[in-house]
Design an enzyme around this catalytic site. Structure first.
Site, short mmCIF file in Angstrom:
data_model
loop_
_atom_site.label_atom_id
_atom_site.label_comp_id
_atom_site.label_asym_id
_atom_site.label_seq_id
_atom_site.Cartn_x
_atom_site.Cartn_y
_atom_site.Cartn_z
N HIS A 276 0.85 -1.20 0.00
CA HIS A 276 0.00 0.00 0.00
C HIS A 276 0.89 1.26 0.00
O HIS A 276 0.65 2.20 -0.78
CB HIS A 276 -0.93 -0.04 1.21
CG HIS A 276 -1.63 1.25 1.50
ND1 HIS A 276 -2.95 1.48 1.17
CD2 HIS A 276 -1.20 2.39 2.10
CE1 HIS A 276 -3.28 2.69 1.54
NE2 HIS A 276 -2.24 3.27 2.11
N GLU A 277 1.89 1.27 0.86
CA GLU A 277 2.79 2.45 0.93
C GLU A 277 3.54 2.65 -0.38
O GLU A 277 3.72 3.77 -0.84
CB GLU A 277 3.77 2.32 2.10
CG GLU A 277 3.13 2.27 3.49
CD GLU A 277 2.19 3.43 3.77
OE1 GLU A 277 2.40 4.54 3.23
OE2 GLU A 277 1.21 3.22 4.51
N HIS A 280 1.52 4.47 -2.79
CA HIS A 280 1.54 5.93 -2.68
C HIS A 280 2.72 6.50 -3.48
O HIS A 280 2.60 7.54 -4.11
CB HIS A 280 1.70 6.36 -1.21
CG HIS A 280 0.42 6.28 -0.42
ND1 HIS A 280 -0.75 6.82 -0.86
CD2 HIS A 280 0.15 5.72 0.79
CE1 HIS A 280 -1.71 6.61 0.03
NE2 HIS A 280 -1.18 5.93 1.05
N GLU A 354 -5.89 6.99 -0.76
CA GLU A 354 -5.85 5.77 0.05
C GLU A 354 -6.49 4.61 -0.70
O GLU A 354 -5.95 3.50 -0.71
CB GLU A 354 -6.57 5.98 1.39
CG GLU A 354 -5.85 6.94 2.34
CD GLU A 354 -4.39 6.57 2.54
OE1 GLU A 354 -4.09 5.38 2.72
OE2 GLU A 354 -3.55 7.49 2.49
N ASP A 358 -4.58 1.18 -1.90
CA ASP A 358 -5.11 -0.16 -1.61
C ASP A 358 -5.22 -0.97 -2.90
O ASP A 358 -4.84 -2.14 -2.96
CB ASP A 358 -6.52 -0.06 -0.98
CG ASP A 358 -6.47 0.38 0.48
OD1 ASP A 358 -5.35 0.42 1.06
OD2 ASP A 358 -7.53 0.69 1.05
ZN LIG Z 1 -2.06 5.21 2.80
#
Ligand SMILES: [Zn+2]
Length: 411
Positions: A276-277, A280, A354, A358
């Site tokens: 997930h990070e 980003h 976010e 995901d």
């Molecule tokens: Zn996040």
């Protein structure tokens, strides 16, 4: 427009902002006690659920007390010209305009941090401690404050001095040069902040050898992300709450996993959070948010350039002499509605990011939807998250989507 009319507008804005915030908080508190949500049972047993409601309510009541005290102080300060009194006091000791502005801002920050101190202490050592989250000692708490103050003196001091100097010497270029200075500094801290400042507060270490590191390394390799840009941080020094974040860009990119996250989750769950990070990073979210905030600073400085020279601002706060510090204070009071709107935009984008991160995790790490779902469930249950926040409250305050919405997209 007269000065007293302008002062009336400022007081009106402060009060309206407080009322709207209070209504939102109230709606959110009621919504947190909504026991009709069937999914609650997947998260909490009866006792935990009660505890999560108590935790939300306690934060709500304390927040209300805090914001009421703040409102009364600000309205009193405006109505009784306290800012002008402080200005006069500083003028008794100094005669240079630059020094007067710096001394005023420094004094005001000291006063506000003294007022804020008991609230911060109560929040951490009473509320957070009561629900078993707090790990901070008084020593760490005060050390953090001292370090924070020294940092803002060392960095904020010169920056502010330069801005005020430009304002006083070449007022017509103040808005552009002020913006250039601030964005130069924010670029610097965007790129090097985590590297330079975070180690002053926390220990950062590489992921320890073992099964977890092997799995993470395999995933990072598949994404072309260097392991040297990944750290484990001792978040447990302050709180039991788990977290992870991405910062910087290009060669200064960094992912930080809290040790509390590693402690609570299984290897595939941690890797899904890491995915997930990395999402980003790959989707350039931090860069986009940085550029957006820079654009907002640009608008802010353009407005400042247009309005700050107007002596009506200082007059409205009761000051006899127009000055940078009183003007900017009045400006920010008037700016409240704009900053509320900008906050809505920022938070909306952040929540969208976010979901995208995901999605990235699901697309790039096998069985991510299951692992990420379990990870998010564990993290939110452990932090006694409010499962049913009010939708308006979410729009204004949430940088992350409410957990149930996030899970719905993951399944
Ligand atoms: Zn996040």
């Amino acid at each position: 427009m007269t000065a007293s009319f302008l002062l009336g507008i400022m007081i009106f804005l402060v009060v309206i902002n407080f009322l709207l915030d209070t209504i939102l908080d109230y709606l959110n508190d009621r919504s947190s006690k909504n026991t009709t949500e069937p999914k609650v049972k997947q998260f909490y047993d009866e006792a935990e659920y009660r505890k999560s409601i108590d935790y939300s309510s306690e934060k709500y009541r304390f927040g209300l007390f805090d914001s009421t005290v703040n409102l009364l102080l600000v309205v009193a300060a405006l109505g009784l010209s306290w800012f002008a009194l402080l200005d006069e006091l500083v003028r008794e000791y100094f005669s240079n305009e630059l020094v007067i502005s710096l001394a005023f801002i420094a004094l005001l920050s000291v006063i506000s941090s003294i007022i804020n101190l008991p609230f911060a202490l109560h929040y951490i050592f009473r509320i957070e401690a009561k629900y078993g989250f707090n790990k901070t000692t008084l020593k760490t708490f005060f050390a953090d404050r001292v370090k924070g103050t020294v940092l803002s003196l060392l960095i904020g001091g010169p920056l502010l001095t330069a801005i005020i100097y430009i304002y006083q010497q070449i007022p017509q270029w103040f808005w552009l040069m002020g913006w250039a200075l601030v964005s130069g500094f924010s670029l610097f801290s965007f790129m090097f902040g985590t590297k330079l400042f975070l180690p002053l507060f926390n220990k950062l270490q590489p992921v320890p050898e073992g099964e977890l590191r092997d799995e993470i390394e395999k995933y990072c390799k598949s994404q072309g992300y260097a392991m040297s840009k990944l750290y484990v941080m001792d978040g447990s020094k302050r709180s039991t709450k788990a977290n992870a974040f991405f910062s910087g860009m290009g060669r200064t990119k960094t992912i930080v996993l809290f040790d509390t996250l590693i402690e609570k989750l299984s290897t595939p769950q941690i890797t899904a959070v890491l995915a997930h990070e990395i999402g980003h990073y790959k989707r350039k979210h931090t860069l986009a948010m940085f550029l957006l905030s820079n654009l907002q600073t640009f608008v802010l400085f353009a407005l400042l350039g247009w309005l700050l020279g107007n002596s009506l601002l200082s007059e409205a706060l009761g000051a006899t002499e127009p000055s940078f510090h009183i003007g900017i204070l009045a400006f920010f009071l008037l700016f409240t509605p704009v900053s509320v709107i900008l906050g809505l935009i920022d938070n909306g984008l952040s929540r969208r990011n976010e979901f995208q991160a995901d999605k990235f995790a699901i697309d790039t790490y096998p069985n991510s939807s299951e692992h990420l779902r379990d990870a998010l469930k564990k993290i939110s249950t452990d932090s006694l998250a409010n499962l049913t926040p009010h939708p308006w409250y979410v729009k204004v305050h949430y940088t992350h989507p409410p957990i149930l919405q996030r899970l719905a997209k993951l399944s």
